[in-house]
Scaffold this active site. Structure first.
Site, PDB file in Angstrom:
ATOM      1  N   ASP A   1      13.072  -3.561 118.613  1.00  0.00           N
ATOM      2  CA  ASP A   1      12.663  -2.176 118.868  1.00  0.00           C
ATOM      3  C   ASP A   1      11.240  -2.170 119.415  1.00  0.00           C
ATOM      4  OD1 ASP A   1      11.473  -2.955 116.482  1.00  0.00           O
ATOM      5  OD2 ASP A   1      12.434  -1.437 115.266  1.00  0.00           O
TER       6      ASP A   1
ATOM      7  N   ASN B   1      13.831   4.784 104.791  1.00  0.00           N
ATOM      8  CA  ASN B   1      14.879   5.808 104.976  1.00  0.00           C
ATOM      9  C   ASN B   1      16.218   5.175 105.368  1.00  0.00           C
ATOM     10  OD1 ASN B   1      14.366   4.977 107.579  1.00  0.00           O
ATOM     11  ND2 ASN B   1      14.058   7.024 108.417  1.00  0.00           N
TER      12      ASN B   1
ATOM     13  N   HIS C   1      16.742   3.004 107.809  1.00  0.00           N
ATOM     14  CA  HIS C   1      16.931   2.639 109.216  1.00  0.00           C
ATOM     15  C   HIS C   1      16.933   1.122 109.401  1.00  0.00           C
ATOM     16  CE1 HIS C   1      12.359   2.665 110.442  1.00  0.00           C
ATOM     17  NE2 HIS C   1      12.714   1.489 110.028  1.00  0.00           N
TER      18      HIS C   1
ATOM     19  N   GLU D   1      17.278   5.578 113.462  1.00  0.00           N
ATOM     20  CA  GLU D   1      16.954   6.520 112.394  1.00  0.00           C
ATOM     21  C   GLU D   1      18.197   7.281 111.947  1.00  0.00           C
ATOM     22  OE1 GLU D   1      14.173   6.175 111.157  1.00  0.00           O
ATOM     23  OE2 GLU D   1      12.477   6.560 112.458  1.00  0.00           O
TER      24      GLU D   1
HETATM   25  P1  PGA Z   1       8.216  -3.023 107.020  1.00  0.00           P
HETATM   26  O1  PGA Z   1       9.150  -2.216 108.038  1.00  0.00           O
HETATM   27  O2  PGA Z   1       8.745  -4.412 106.995  1.00  0.00           O
HETATM   28  O3  PGA Z   1       6.836  -2.937 107.611  1.00  0.00           O
HETATM   29  O4  PGA Z   1       8.347  -2.337 105.702  1.00  0.00           O
HETATM   30  C1  PGA Z   1      10.543  -2.340 107.957  1.00  0.00           C
HETATM   31  C2  PGA Z   1      11.180  -1.314 108.871  1.00  0.00           C
HETATM   32  O5  PGA Z   1      10.704  -0.166 108.922  1.00  0.00           O
HETATM   33  O6  PGA Z   1      12.183  -1.641 109.513  1.00  0.00           O
END
Ligand code: PGA
Length: 265
Positions: free
Chosen positions: A67, A136, A138, A143
């Site tokens: 992403d 959340n 995702h 999302e």
């Molecule tokens: P993080 O992000 O490893 O910084 O918690 C994970 C994500 O949002 O996919």
């Protein structure tokens, strides 16, 4: 689905690095998707150490970006490309020509998404996807609500993701509100998926991913119906007691048995 619970973040990172190094040794030409975020930093550190010791070769790998923020150039250190280059690609000796970027800075992002999708098709899909989990639910900026067939595309980031990523941008208002993602369809079609989950703030998302209804509201829940998934969580993120007389039922009962099997007990 294989579920592995590591005692803490360092153990999670070592476990994930061993799994990934074994997979890459077995398949040195793999098409590999690498995520950004805090969760995989320990994995990359461990992987670089294994690579330096000759545990696997990266010369023929093809890496795909998972992403990217929209409108952020790859030389911006806050771009996901800049991030992944610093923490993974440079330490692993992977040159730019073997990386397929998601070009969030392209003048026509839709056309850039189509080019990326064509590159994925040309590669025959992904062999190995490494994923972090959003609080959340995702996966790779897909999302909620996310369709399991969603293609590589532009997305609007949720309020929860903007709040969570404010730590990287010095405030919520500074986080780019749009992004591009490789899409759920590509992730779910990958021949192997490795999901890393660390910290208590991910516990609810992990519970919903593993034991909640399979639903667009929890994009990671699609992994329940997708083959060849390995989840490595640390105890802080693991939503169920690991010892004691807790009664397990339904899917959790099945998952619990899998955990025990994975732990060799
Ligand atoms: P993080 O992000 O490893 O910084 O918690 C994970 C994500 O949002 O996919």
């Amino acid at each position: 689905m294989h579920l592995l619970v590591a005692e803490d973040y360092d153990a999670l990172s070592r476990m994930a690095a061993r799994l990934l190094a074994d997979a890459l040794r077995a398949q040195p030409r793999a098409s590999l998707v690498l995520p950004t975020g805090n969760t995989p930093l320990g994995l990359y550190r461990e992987l670089a150490a294994l690579h330096a010791r000759g545990a696997f070769d990266t010369a023929r790998l093809h890496v795909f970006q998972l992403d990217e923020y929209l409108g952020v150039t790859p030389d911006d250190p806050r771009s996901f490309y800049g991030w992944i280059r610093r923490v993974a690609l440079d330490p692993l000796g992977i040159e730019a020509e073997r990386v397929v970027r998601l070009r969030g800075d392209a003048p026509d992002p839709d056309a850039a998404c189509r080019e990326y999708a064509a590159a994925v098709r040309d590669a025959g899909g992904f062999d190995q996807v490494v994923l972090g989990l959003g609080a959340n639910g995702h996966l790779g900026f897909n999302e909620p609500p996310a369709d399991p067939a969603s293609p590589t595309r532009m997305v609007r980031l949720s309020a929860e993701t903007l709040a969570s990523n404010a730590r990287y941008w010095g405030g919520e208002g500074r986080v780019p509100p749009y992004a591009v993602t490789c899409g759920m369809a590509n992730i779910l079609a990958a021949r192997r998926k490795l999901l890393l989950v660390s910290g208590a703030e991910k516990r609810d998302a992990l519970r919903r991913a593993l034991d909640g209804p399979v639903s667009p509201e929890s994009p990671a829940s699609y992994l329940q119906h997708s083959g060849h998934v390995t989840v490595v969580a640390d105890t802080a993120a693991w939503p169920w007691p690991q010892r004691g007389k807790a009664r397990w039922s339904g899917a959790v009962g099945r998952l619990r048995r899998l955990v025990l099997a994975a732990a060799g007990r």
